[in-house]
Enzyme design. Structure first.
Site, PDB file in Angstrom:
ATOM      1  N   LYS A  93       0.799  -1.229   0.000  1.00  0.00           N
ATOM      2  CA  LYS A  93       0.000   0.000   0.000  1.00  0.00           C
ATOM      3  C   LYS A  93       0.829   1.276   0.000  1.00  0.00           C
ATOM      4  O   LYS A  93       0.407   2.295  -0.536  1.00  0.00           O
ATOM      5  CB  LYS A  93      -0.965  -0.018   1.174  1.00  0.00           C
ATOM      6  N   GLU A 115     -10.134   7.047   2.911  1.00  0.00           N
ATOM      7  CA  GLU A 115     -11.093   6.088   3.441  1.00  0.00           C
ATOM      8  C   GLU A 115     -10.322   4.857   3.894  1.00  0.00           C
ATOM      9  O   GLU A 115      -9.239   4.584   3.396  1.00  0.00           O
ATOM     10  CB  GLU A 115     -12.083   5.666   2.338  1.00  0.00           C
ATOM     11  N   SER A 383       1.383  -9.797  -1.404  1.00  0.00           N
ATOM     12  CA  SER A 383       1.070  -8.369  -1.277  1.00  0.00           C
ATOM     13  C   SER A 383       1.326  -7.826   0.126  1.00  0.00           C
ATOM     14  O   SER A 383       1.520  -6.627   0.296  1.00  0.00           O
ATOM     15  CB  SER A 383      -0.387  -8.115  -1.682  1.00  0.00           C
TER      16      SER A 383
HETATM   17  C1  LIG Z   1      -5.417  -3.881   0.852  1.00  0.00           C
HETATM   18  C2  LIG Z   1      -4.733  -5.147   0.561  1.00  0.00           C
HETATM   19  C3  LIG Z   1      -5.092  -5.956  -0.556  1.00  0.00           C
HETATM   20  C4  LIG Z   1      -6.252  -5.637  -1.453  1.00  0.00           C
HETATM   21  O1  LIG Z   1      -6.157  -4.443  -2.157  1.00  0.00           O
HETATM   22  P1  LIG Z   1      -5.803  -4.386  -3.709  1.00  0.00           P
HETATM   23  O2  LIG Z   1      -6.050  -2.965  -4.055  1.00  0.00           O
HETATM   24  O3  LIG Z   1      -6.701  -5.331  -4.440  1.00  0.00           O
HETATM   25  O4  LIG Z   1      -4.388  -4.782  -3.844  1.00  0.00           O
HETATM   26  C5  LIG Z   1      -4.359  -7.102  -0.798  1.00  0.00           C
HETATM   27  N1  LIG Z   1      -3.337  -7.473   0.007  1.00  0.00           N
HETATM   28  C6  LIG Z   1      -2.977  -6.744   1.086  1.00  0.00           C
HETATM   29  C7  LIG Z   1      -1.838  -7.220   1.929  1.00  0.00           C
HETATM   30  C8  LIG Z   1      -3.659  -5.568   1.399  1.00  0.00           C
HETATM   31  O5  LIG Z   1      -3.280  -4.851   2.483  1.00  0.00           O
END
Ligand SMILES: *Cc1c(COP(=O)(O)O)cnc(C)c1O
Length: 399
Positions: A93, A115, A383
């Site tokens: 993020k 948000e 992610s």
């Molecule tokens: C917020 C988040 C997501 C989902 O958001 P995307 O915009 O689809 O990437 C996925 N993985 C993690 C670790 C997150 O914090």
């Protein structure tokens, strides 16, 4: 790094029949100013250098591309993990929040609003607010505030103010509406820092470009380590920012791009809630938060409340470019259920010594389920890290 190729506003505003700006009159001016700033800054060497320095010295880029030998052996192919879990804040993020905060400061803004649902984007915004000296306010539904006390405390610790949202279902979609309402009256001093590759133009294109540093690094890392492009890339999908970020630099390649949505408890979709967060699989065309996209809605067009064991995948819409790429078949969409995600969570922990976020665990869980779809060489986008999810998994498993 943002793409430096110059694209005209129209090319980035619409993706087939998706995207655009379905917005009230009051948001036309702030969105136009933001689009102009984004288009000129993406080709501004001074801006790109400052962002590059923050990404490396503050956030920890580049993140490693790490071969997962034991997972690969079990699945009979070579698997690599793109380690966004190692980015500052524990997820991808910050690529987005750092970039947008820097755009906001070039535009002369002194205040950030955002948000948040699970709180992760709110924390990533609070981090850049502190680092770059903004007044920061985060809109969050009352229900989410109650569910995510630790992240509320983190945001406050980082100097941000959390504003409770009491309208509608008191969750993420209502927090977005409230932030947009604030912005319409405050944009002269304020930037609205949207958290994913969704919403009205320019957000889907801007967030994709800011997150595409993931795919650009992965591409050169796999070329260096394997001497060729991967057969497949797997990423989880909430709004679509980590998926678009790793997919974008591979769109003209033969690499198979697989987007894994939250299958939740199953496809049941009656009443006011959906049992999943799978807008690509189970959604239909409609307008949400200023864009034409795929959304979970009832027959009267009322937005359904989504559900996933992973709070970050719990969004009833998806970014418009991903909706378009799924419709044209360039991106394959698959589901991982709560149970498959928890299996991925445990598996990566035990086979590789990496505890993934429950969101990322959906991508891992899918790979365990259909390894033949991955080809011989696959990259999974991790992610984020899973420390935030231990409590949820313990509860899920009845500990
Ligand atoms: C917020 C988040 C997501 C989902 O958001 P995307 O915009 O689809 O990437 C996925 N993985 C993690 C670790 C997150 O914090």
């Amino acid at each position: 790094m943002m793409t430096t190729s110059h694209t005209s506003p129209l090319e980035t505003a619409r993706f087939g029949s998706f995207g655009g700006g379905f917005i009230p009159e009051t948001l036309v001016q702030p969105l136009r100013e933001l689009a102009d700033a984004y288009l000129s800054l993406q080709a501004d060497p001074g801006f790109l250098e400052e962002l590059g320095e923050l990404l490396s010295r503050f956030a920890g880029r580049p993140t490693p591309l790490c071969r997962a030998d034991r997972l690969g052996q079990a699945l009979g192919r070579r698997i690599y993990l793109k380690r966004e879990d190692l980015l500052h804040g524990g997820a991808h993020k910050l690529n987005n929040t750092l970039g947008q905060a820097l755009i906001a400061s070039r535009m002369g803004k002194s205040r950030l609003i955002a948000e948040t649902g699970a709180g992760q984007h709110g924390v990533a915004t609070a981090i850049v607010g502190a680092k770059l000296g903004f007044e920061t306010q985060i809109y969050m539904g009352e229900v989410d505030i109650e569910r995510q006390k630790m992240n509320v405390y983190r945001m406050e610790l980082l100097g941000a103010e959390v504003i409770p949202v009491r309208s509608g279902s008191r969750t993420l979609k209502d927090a977005i509406n409230e932030a947009m309402r604030d912005w319409a009256g405050s944009y002269e001093t304020t930037h609205y820092l949207l958290g994913t590759a969704a919403g009205p133009y320019p957000y889907p294109a801007m967030v994709r470009d800011l997150q595409s540093v993931i795919g650009q690094e992965a591409r050169s890392q796999i070329m260096e380590q394997e001497g060729r492009l991967p057969d497949s890339i797997v990423a989880c999908v909430g709004g679509g920012s980590n998926a678009m970020g790793i997919f974008a630099p591979f769109l003209s390649d033969p690499t198979r791009l697989i987007a894994v949505e939250a299958g939740g408890r199953g496809p049941g979709q009656t009443g006011r809630t959906a049992d999943n967060g799978a807008s690509l699989a189970f959604g239909s065309k409609g307008v949400l938060h200023g864009a034409m996209t795929k959304i979970l809605q009832d027959p009267f067009g009322q937005i359904l409340e989504s559900y996933s064991v992973a709070a970050g995948l719990d969004y009833p819409g998806v970014g418009p470019q991903l909706a378009h790429l799924a419709e044209t078949g360039r991106v394959l969409t698959r589901l991982a259920s709560d149970a498959q995600a928890v299996r991925g969570f445990r598996y990566l922990s035990q086979a590789e010594g990496i505890i993934p976020a429950l969101e990322s665990a959906h991508a891992v869980g899918y790979a365990l389920e259909e390894p033949q779809q991955l080809g011989d060489l696959c990259i999974i986008n991790v992610s984020g890290r899973g420390d935030k999810d231990l409590h949820t998994v313990m509860e899920y498993e009845g500990c």
